[in-house]
Design a protein around this motif. Sequence first.
Motif, PDB file in Angstrom:
ATOM      1  N   LYS A  17     111.278  53.076 102.355  1.00  0.00           N
ATOM      2  CA  LYS A  17     110.826  54.144 101.472  1.00  0.00           C
ATOM      3  C   LYS A  17     109.522  53.721 100.829  1.00  0.00           C
ATOM      4  O   LYS A  17     109.437  52.653 100.209  1.00  0.00           O
ATOM      5  CB  LYS A  17     111.867  54.447 100.378  1.00  0.00           C
ATOM      6  CG  LYS A  17     111.429  55.511  99.385  1.00  0.00           C
ATOM      7  CD  LYS A  17     111.284  56.887 100.016  1.00  0.00           C
ATOM      8  CE  LYS A  17     110.871  57.941  99.001  1.00  0.00           C
ATOM      9  NZ  LYS A  17     110.765  59.291  99.593  1.00  0.00           N
ATOM     10  N   TYR A  19     106.460  55.245  98.293  1.00  0.00           N
ATOM     11  CA  TYR A  19     105.980  56.301  97.410  1.00  0.00           C
ATOM     12  C   TYR A  19     104.452  56.299  97.439  1.00  0.00           C
ATOM     13  O   TYR A  19     103.819  55.249  97.310  1.00  0.00           O
ATOM     14  CB  TYR A  19     106.473  56.077  95.981  1.00  0.00           C
ATOM     15  CG  TYR A  19     107.968  56.241  95.842  1.00  0.00           C
ATOM     16  CD1 TYR A  19     108.555  57.505  95.800  1.00  0.00           C
ATOM     17  CD2 TYR A  19     108.801  55.130  95.746  1.00  0.00           C
ATOM     18  CE1 TYR A  19     109.927  57.660  95.673  1.00  0.00           C
ATOM     19  CE2 TYR A  19     110.172  55.272  95.624  1.00  0.00           C
ATOM     20  CZ  TYR A  19     110.723  56.534  95.584  1.00  0.00           C
ATOM     21  OH  TYR A  19     112.088  56.688  95.467  1.00  0.00           O
ATOM     22  N   THR A  54     116.553  53.248  94.346  1.00  0.00           N
ATOM     23  CA  THR A  54     115.987  53.997  95.472  1.00  0.00           C
ATOM     24  C   THR A  54     116.978  54.041  96.629  1.00  0.00           C
ATOM     25  O   THR A  54     117.198  55.088  97.245  1.00  0.00           O
ATOM     26  CB  THR A  54     114.661  53.362  95.934  1.00  0.00           C
ATOM     27  OG1 THR A  54     113.730  53.379  94.845  1.00  0.00           O
ATOM     28  CG2 THR A  54     114.068  54.121  97.110  1.00  0.00           C
ATOM     29  N   ASN A  57     119.844  56.378  95.738  1.00  0.00           N
ATOM     30  CA  ASN A  57     119.439  57.786  95.793  1.00  0.00           C
ATOM     31  C   ASN A  57     119.344  58.292  97.228  1.00  0.00           C
ATOM     32  O   ASN A  57     119.667  59.454  97.511  1.00  0.00           O
ATOM     33  CB  ASN A  57     118.095  57.965  95.086  1.00  0.00           C
ATOM     34  CG  ASN A  57     118.210  57.872  93.577  1.00  0.00           C
ATOM     35  OD1 ASN A  57     119.300  58.011  93.022  1.00  0.00           O
ATOM     36  ND2 ASN A  57     117.102  57.613  92.911  1.00  0.00           N
ATOM     37  N   ILE A  58     118.922  57.440  98.148  1.00  0.00           N
ATOM     38  CA  ILE A  58     118.867  57.843  99.559  1.00  0.00           C
ATOM     39  C   ILE A  58     120.280  57.947 100.130  1.00  0.00           C
ATOM     40  O   ILE A  58     120.602  58.895 100.848  1.00  0.00           O
ATOM     41  CB  ILE A  58     117.995  56.865 100.360  1.00  0.00           C
ATOM     42  CG1 ILE A  58     116.534  56.990  99.923  1.00  0.00           C
ATOM     43  CG2 ILE A  58     118.116  57.135 101.864  1.00  0.00           C
ATOM     44  CD1 ILE A  58     115.611  55.950 100.523  1.00  0.00           C
ATOM     45  N   ASP A  63     117.286  61.553  97.625  1.00  0.00           N
ATOM     46  CA  ASP A  63     115.919  61.224  98.037  1.00  0.00           C
ATOM     47  C   ASP A  63     115.923  61.039  99.544  1.00  0.00           C
ATOM     48  O   ASP A  63     116.977  60.838 100.160  1.00  0.00           O
ATOM     49  CB  ASP A  63     115.452  59.945  97.330  1.00  0.00           C
ATOM     50  CG  ASP A  63     113.940  59.797  97.294  1.00  0.00           C
ATOM     51  OD1 ASP A  63     113.234  60.652  97.871  1.00  0.00           O
ATOM     52  OD2 ASP A  63     113.463  58.823  96.677  1.00  0.00           O
ATOM     53  N   ARG A  64     114.747  61.103 100.129  1.00  0.00           N
ATOM     54  CA  ARG A  64     114.625  60.972 101.579  1.00  0.00           C
ATOM     55  C   ARG A  64     113.928  59.669 101.943  1.00  0.00           C
ATOM     56  O   ARG A  64     113.005  59.234 101.246  1.00  0.00           O
ATOM     57  CB  ARG A  64     113.826  62.147 102.159  1.00  0.00           C
ATOM     58  CG  ARG A  64     114.526  63.488 102.042  1.00  0.00           C
ATOM     59  CD  ARG A  64     113.654  64.586 102.631  1.00  0.00           C
ATOM     60  NE  ARG A  64     114.296  65.888 102.557  1.00  0.00           N
ATOM     61  CZ  ARG A  64     115.134  66.367 103.469  1.00  0.00           C
ATOM     62  NH1 ARG A  64     115.444  65.621 104.533  1.00  0.00           N
ATOM     63  NH2 ARG A  64     115.668  67.563 103.348  1.00  0.00           N
TER      64      ARG A  64
END
Length: 239
Positions: A17, A19, A54, A57-58, A63-64
């Motif tokens: 991931k 950002y 993170t 959340n995925i 989240d992706r």
Amino acid sequence: MPSESASSVFVVRGLAKTYVMGEVSVPALQDVDLDLYSGELVVLLGPSGSGKSTLLNILGGLDRASAGEVVCDGWNLTRAGDRELTAFRREVVGFVFQFYNLIPSLTARENVAIVTEIAADPMAPHEALDLVGLGGRLDHFPAQLSGGEQQRVAIARAIAKRPRVLLCDEPTGALDSSTGVIVLQVLERINRELGTTTAVITHNAGIAAMADRVVQMSDGRIQSIRENGSRLAPSELSW
């Protein structure tokens, strides 16, 4: 510890991931491989900024990923559209966060009922609140409850839809140690009695001893995964 016959609930391979903020790219996860097994309790341990939240959340479809693959119980989250991710969050996953996110104008029972009214096979709100030791506080509002009690209402809300997986992000982070132990006892009971695969994020190394496995994270990568030979009860933890 997962048995040899335990099935994988989550299979994560090559997860990354990044950002992007303007011209700056910030890698939050890099090359993460992880399996979570049916019925186990896993602690994800690491300092702030290590990628724990993170990753959670995925896993929870909030989240992706930027790259890699996440499959949960037949749901391929990396290929799912928004509607499918919404269904996944509703049907498969329960969330518990550091802050309770209760609706102040609703009672404990009503806060739980928000979830049970949209779930396919929910518990009754009073049943979920009984499981977390709040059967006598059904009609109390959040302002009438302590921080630990509010967190237990949040846990009851998360488990009332009978999720396959319970994802907890610093569930004791806003609590003192004695109240935190009570919340951890509730999470351990849910894991043991309902068989809910449970992942708990913490920066507190003392909590790791209650887990089947401990995933140590640093700088967006998994540094180690270790199995505990036996789990300590939350009342035996020290931090």
